[in-house]
Design an enzyme around this catalytic site. Sequence first.
Site, PDB file in Angstrom:
ATOM      1  N   TRP A  44      -6.691  -9.214  10.259  1.00 36.82           N
ATOM      2  CA  TRP A  44      -7.027  -7.931  10.844  1.00 36.82           C
ATOM      3  C   TRP A  44      -6.041  -6.855  10.369  1.00 36.82           C
ATOM      4  CZ3 TRP A  44      -4.105  -5.179  14.720  1.00 36.82           C
ATOM      5  CH2 TRP A  44      -4.719  -3.992  15.136  1.00 36.82           C
ATOM      6  N   TYR A  60      -9.279  -0.394  10.928  1.00 33.96           N
ATOM      7  CA  TYR A  60      -7.933  -0.355  11.482  1.00 33.96           C
ATOM      8  C   TYR A  60      -7.300   1.026  11.257  1.00 33.96           C
ATOM      9  CZ  TYR A  60      -2.913  -0.577  11.635  1.00 33.96           C
ATOM     10  OH  TYR A  60      -1.601  -0.279  11.903  1.00 33.96           O
ATOM     11  N   GLU A  76       8.821   5.191  11.393  1.00 35.30           N
ATOM     12  CA  GLU A  76       7.507   5.429  11.983  1.00 35.30           C
ATOM     13  C   GLU A  76       7.680   6.030  13.376  1.00 35.30           C
ATOM     14  OE1 GLU A  76       3.341   2.986  12.799  1.00 35.30           O
ATOM     15  OE2 GLU A  76       5.208   1.877  12.513  1.00 35.30           O
ATOM     16  N   ARG A 128      10.535  -3.211   6.973  1.00 32.91           N
ATOM     17  CA  ARG A 128      10.011  -2.524   8.150  1.00 32.91           C
ATOM     18  C   ARG A 128      10.253  -3.269   9.458  1.00 32.91           C
ATOM     19  NH1 ARG A 128       5.391  -1.311   9.346  1.00 32.91           N
ATOM     20  NH2 ARG A 128       5.953   0.743  10.096  1.00 32.91           N
ATOM     21  N   HIS A 131      -2.475  -3.277   6.105  1.00 34.45           N
ATOM     22  CA  HIS A 131      -2.505  -4.161   7.271  1.00 34.45           C
ATOM     23  C   HIS A 131      -2.863  -5.599   6.895  1.00 34.45           C
ATOM     24  CE1 HIS A 131      -2.773  -4.664  11.776  1.00 34.45           C
ATOM     25  NE2 HIS A 131      -1.764  -3.838  11.610  1.00 34.45           N
ATOM     26  N   ASP A 176      -1.361   2.150   5.185  1.00 35.85           N
ATOM     27  CA  ASP A 176      -1.185   0.786   5.700  1.00 35.85           C
ATOM     28  C   ASP A 176      -2.422  -0.044   5.374  1.00 35.85           C
ATOM     29  OD1 ASP A 176      -0.563  -1.505   7.065  1.00 35.85           O
ATOM     30  OD2 ASP A 176      -0.504  -0.596   9.056  1.00 35.85           O
ATOM     31  N   GLU A 206       1.863  -0.054   2.593  1.00 35.44           N
ATOM     32  CA  GLU A 206       2.406  -0.935   3.635  1.00 35.44           C
ATOM     33  C   GLU A 206       1.589  -2.214   3.791  1.00 35.44           C
ATOM     34  OE1 GLU A 206       2.811  -0.664   8.507  1.00 35.44           O
ATOM     35  OE2 GLU A 206       2.929   1.166   7.301  1.00 35.44           O
ATOM     36  N   GLU A 220       7.066  -5.629   9.517  1.00 36.84           N
ATOM     37  CA  GLU A 220       6.955  -5.467  10.969  1.00 36.84           C
ATOM     38  C   GLU A 220       6.642  -6.774  11.689  1.00 36.84           C
ATOM     39  OE1 GLU A 220       2.668  -3.830  12.271  1.00 36.84           O
ATOM     40  OE2 GLU A 220       3.615  -2.575  10.761  1.00 36.84           O
ATOM     41  N   ARG A 227       1.188   9.234   7.425  1.00 38.18           N
ATOM     42  CA  ARG A 227       0.388   8.080   7.031  1.00 38.18           C
ATOM     43  C   ARG A 227      -1.085   8.421   7.186  1.00 38.18           C
ATOM     44  NH1 ARG A 227       0.103   2.356  10.262  1.00 38.18           N
ATOM     45  NH2 ARG A 227      -1.769   3.342  11.106  1.00 38.18           N
TER      46      ARG A 227
END
Length: 402
Positions: free
Chosen positions: A402, A159, A339, A283, A212, A210, A236, A262, A147
């Site tokens: 975030w 991030y 991951e 995920r 995020h 990602d 992601e 997630e 990643r």
Amino acid sequence: MRIADARVIVTCPGRNFVTLKLVTDDGVTGVGDATLNGRELAVAAYLRDHVVPVLLGREAHRIEDTWQYLFQGAYWRRGPVTMTAIAAVDTALWDIKGKVAGLPVYQLLGGRSREGVTVYGHANGETVDDVLAEVGRFTELGYRAVRLQCGVPGLSSTYGVSGDRMFYEPADAAVPTENQWSTAAYLDFVPTLFRRAREEFGPGLALLHDVHHRLTPIEAARLGRALEPHGLFWLEDPVPADLQEGFRLIRGHTTTPIAVGEVINTIWDCAGLIREQLIDFIRCSVVHAGGITHLRRIFDLAALHHVRSGSHGATDLSPVCLAAALHLDISIPNFGLQEYMRHTAETDAVFPHGYHFADGYLHPGEEPGLGVDIDEDAAARHPYRPASLPVNRLADGTMHPW
């Protein structure tokens, strides 16, 4: 065989973890992860005050019945705190069942579907050159997937970028730090990162990114289309998962594979995304999605709809959760990718484990149960420290994901 003791252990060997340890009346122990990053004490209290009292005396082998008891027996269901607490109990009971059977948990789930679990590492840096150097290091270690996260020019922090390249921990202060965000700068920059990565490493290495949760659906569609020439393995969390219709818009504009889940805690929260084939990878993790029992249900539903697993595996999941994830990963037919952020030596000392990394794969090991434990004496030497995840604001001060 009944549960005779249940202990909630909070420890901070570099970062905070919550672990549930169950002991049966004939001395068999099982462990479950109950860590919820930045909200650890909420789960610890839920376990101590509401779950442990009803566990004592229950039959340890009745995993499904105990899961239903804790879920259906709670009028206020679902949510990350409840599902993390249930996950800890469920995982610990699977650990006990494996030890009593004398088998690793994956054998109880049907045995191996593959020889090892392919994992991806996290290459990050302030500049593109820094990131590419990290990608090279991961390939030298044997990783088959990486990643990429990079500092964005004009932003003081981003991030996924850390000072310690191997051990990234975003919960960096007792009170949340504030980051600044610019979608325009980000969208302009990210394609350059992946163009450079493909030029240097060719088409064989799986590359991931990602977002995020920071974009709107049309912004995510634009990014997905811009990244299509670079063949990402997945993009992601492109948007917050709250408004799931947004994924339909993304799907209509780009063929870049999408991974999400997630922050999803139950099968009911992702069933639509899976059934409509709006995502390519789910995920969810053992610790935040109700344990091995419930996550297996999610993966089984996903298998019917051409969706593969891609479980969360950052360092806010303890080695207990990672071990449980590996037993699921190696047994399910629709595994995609796992991951893997390595834990620190201090964490590994508190959680001795049998899983190991070799040639880009993680292997769960052959020890009965999960093959992981908690050293309670070592854990006691690392008391809890308040730590919060950051928050994001736009340049004008507006709060932003975030």
